[in-house]
Design a protein around this motif. Structure first.
Motif, PDB file in Angstrom:
ATOM      1  N   THR A 149       0.835  -1.206   0.000  1.00 19.33           N
ATOM      2  CA  THR A 149       0.000   0.000   0.000  1.00 19.33           C
ATOM      3  C   THR A 149       0.869   1.256   0.000  1.00 19.33           C
ATOM      4  O   THR A 149       0.597   2.227  -0.726  1.00 19.33           O
ATOM      5  CB  THR A 149      -0.917  -0.008   1.228  1.00 19.33           C
ATOM      6  N   ALA A 152       2.362   1.651  -3.404  1.00 19.14           N
ATOM      7  CA  ALA A 152       1.390   2.187  -4.362  1.00 19.14           C
ATOM      8  C   ALA A 152       1.262   3.696  -4.194  1.00 19.14           C
ATOM      9  O   ALA A 152       1.171   4.439  -5.184  1.00 19.14           O
ATOM     10  CB  ALA A 152       0.037   1.512  -4.161  1.00 19.14           C
ATOM     11  N   SER A 250       2.058   0.308 -10.256  1.00 21.42           N
ATOM     12  CA  SER A 250       0.954   0.662  -9.379  1.00 21.42           C
ATOM     13  C   SER A 250      -0.126  -0.402  -9.411  1.00 21.42           C
ATOM     14  O   SER A 250      -0.659  -0.814  -8.372  1.00 21.42           O
ATOM     15  CB  SER A 250       0.368   2.013  -9.791  1.00 21.42           C
ATOM     16  N   SER A 251      -0.444  -0.869 -10.622  1.00 24.78           N
ATOM     17  CA  SER A 251      -1.456  -1.915 -10.757  1.00 24.78           C
ATOM     18  C   SER A 251      -1.014  -3.197 -10.068  1.00 24.78           C
ATOM     19  O   SER A 251      -1.787  -3.851  -9.357  1.00 24.78           O
ATOM     20  CB  SER A 251      -1.727  -2.178 -12.239  1.00 24.78           C
ATOM     21  N   SER A 253       1.190  -3.491  -7.619  1.00 27.38           N
ATOM     22  CA  SER A 253       1.236  -3.316  -6.166  1.00 27.38           C
ATOM     23  C   SER A 253      -0.154  -3.384  -5.556  1.00 27.38           C
ATOM     24  O   SER A 253      -0.347  -3.927  -4.459  1.00 27.38           O
ATOM     25  CB  SER A 253       1.916  -1.992  -5.807  1.00 27.38           C
ATOM     26  N   GLU A 254      -1.150  -2.843  -6.284  1.00 26.78           N
ATOM     27  CA  GLU A 254      -2.522  -2.937  -5.799  1.00 26.78           C
ATOM     28  C   GLU A 254      -2.991  -4.388  -5.788  1.00 26.78           C
ATOM     29  O   GLU A 254      -3.656  -4.829  -4.843  1.00 26.78           O
ATOM     30  CB  GLU A 254      -3.439  -2.086  -6.685  1.00 26.78           C
TER      31      GLU A 254
END
Length: 284
Positions: A149, A152, A250-251, A253-254
């Motif tokens: 989190t 991200a 980012s994708s 890590s989410e």
């Protein structure tokens, strides 16, 4: 007296059934067990298990303490765990009073079941290890989820920074446009000055030198502007690639954060299951 006889007859009938049936029951029992039958004073029959066994013989006196004696005196079923330090192995005993004697309502005997606790202890140990392991994994996954989190959030910050850089770079287009305009005007000025210097002859020679320098400066400015424009285009391209990479990160890590949260929830269920297993082991 008849009640006493009835109680003793019940014990005797149970002994006969014990001798006939319980070896078969013991054979099909899923765990190691032993059986014992007593009257109100002595052991009548004893059937040891494979591992769970105690040093008693038919005719031996009932101990003054223990589950059998308690069942006789209190007239109720008594359960107790016997530690390995007593007979060399841990077992659970269940003593059930049977019959009555001498008309006073006291039991005429006791039927006792001894259950080997080795499997229970192994199950409890496995449940404990499962609980500890699941707790460790849950803590680790929670930490990973928290880190994902945070990652991200940092990636999003980098993306925003990259976009702001691109915005600032766009402002340089106006500066480059101004430099090109100045360069073009300076070139024209230099050309006009050269023409006028030529018309002036010897009197315009110094002015001609100035005009030549103006043209050189204009050419140099134009060349520098082109180089800067090329560099800025390269920077924009690379920032665009960086933004795409950060978007993918980012994708990912989410997704990682979501996956680790699911794992943490599963570990929570494992912990609950381990607790339930421990409770089941205690019932065995």
């Amino acid at each position: 007296m008849n009640e006493a006889i009835s109680g003793r007859e019940e014990v005797e009938r149970l002994k006969q059934a014990f001798d006939l049936v319980l070896p078969i029951v013991q054979e099909i029992f899923p765990i190691d067990v032993m059986f014992a039958l007593t009257d109100d004073e002595r052991f009548l029959t004893y059937l040891p298990g494979e591992e769970v066994k105690v040093p008693i013989e038919p005719g031996a006196a009932i101990p003054s303490k223990g589950g059998i004696r308690q069942a006789l005196e209190e007239g109720r079923t008594v359960s107790a765990n016997v530690g390995a330090e007593v007979y060399g192995m841990a077992f659970k005993s269940v003593s059930k009073p049977i019959g009555t004697r001498q008309g006073n309502g006291r039991p005429a005997g006791v039927l006792t079941l001894g259950i080997n606790l080795r499997h229970q202890q192994a199950l409890e140990g496995a449940a404990e290890n499962l609980a500890l392991s699941s707790e460790e994994v849950r803590s680790a996954t929670n930490e990973i989820a928290g880190t994902a989190t945070e990652l991200a959030a940092e990636i999003a910050e980098l993306q925003e920074l990259g976009r702001s850089v691109v915005t600032e770079l766009k402002k340089t287009d106006e500066i480059l446009s101004f430099i090109r305009e100045v360069s073009e005007n300076s070139t024209l000025l230099g050309i006009n000055a050269s023409i006028e210097a030529a018309h002036a002859g010897d009197h315009g020679r110094g002015f001609g030198v100035v005009a030549s320098e103006i043209r050189k400066m204009a050419e140099s400015s134009a060349s520098s502007a082109r180089e800067i424009e090329t560099i800025l285009k390269t920077i924009r391209t690379r920032i665009g690639r960086l933004d795409d990479t950060l978007e993918r990160c980012s994708s990912q890590s989410e997704q990682q954060a979501a996956a680790t949260e699911e794992i943490a929830a599963s570990m929570e269920q494992f912990t609950t299951s381990a607790t339930e297993i421990r409770q089941i082991a205690k019932v065995l």
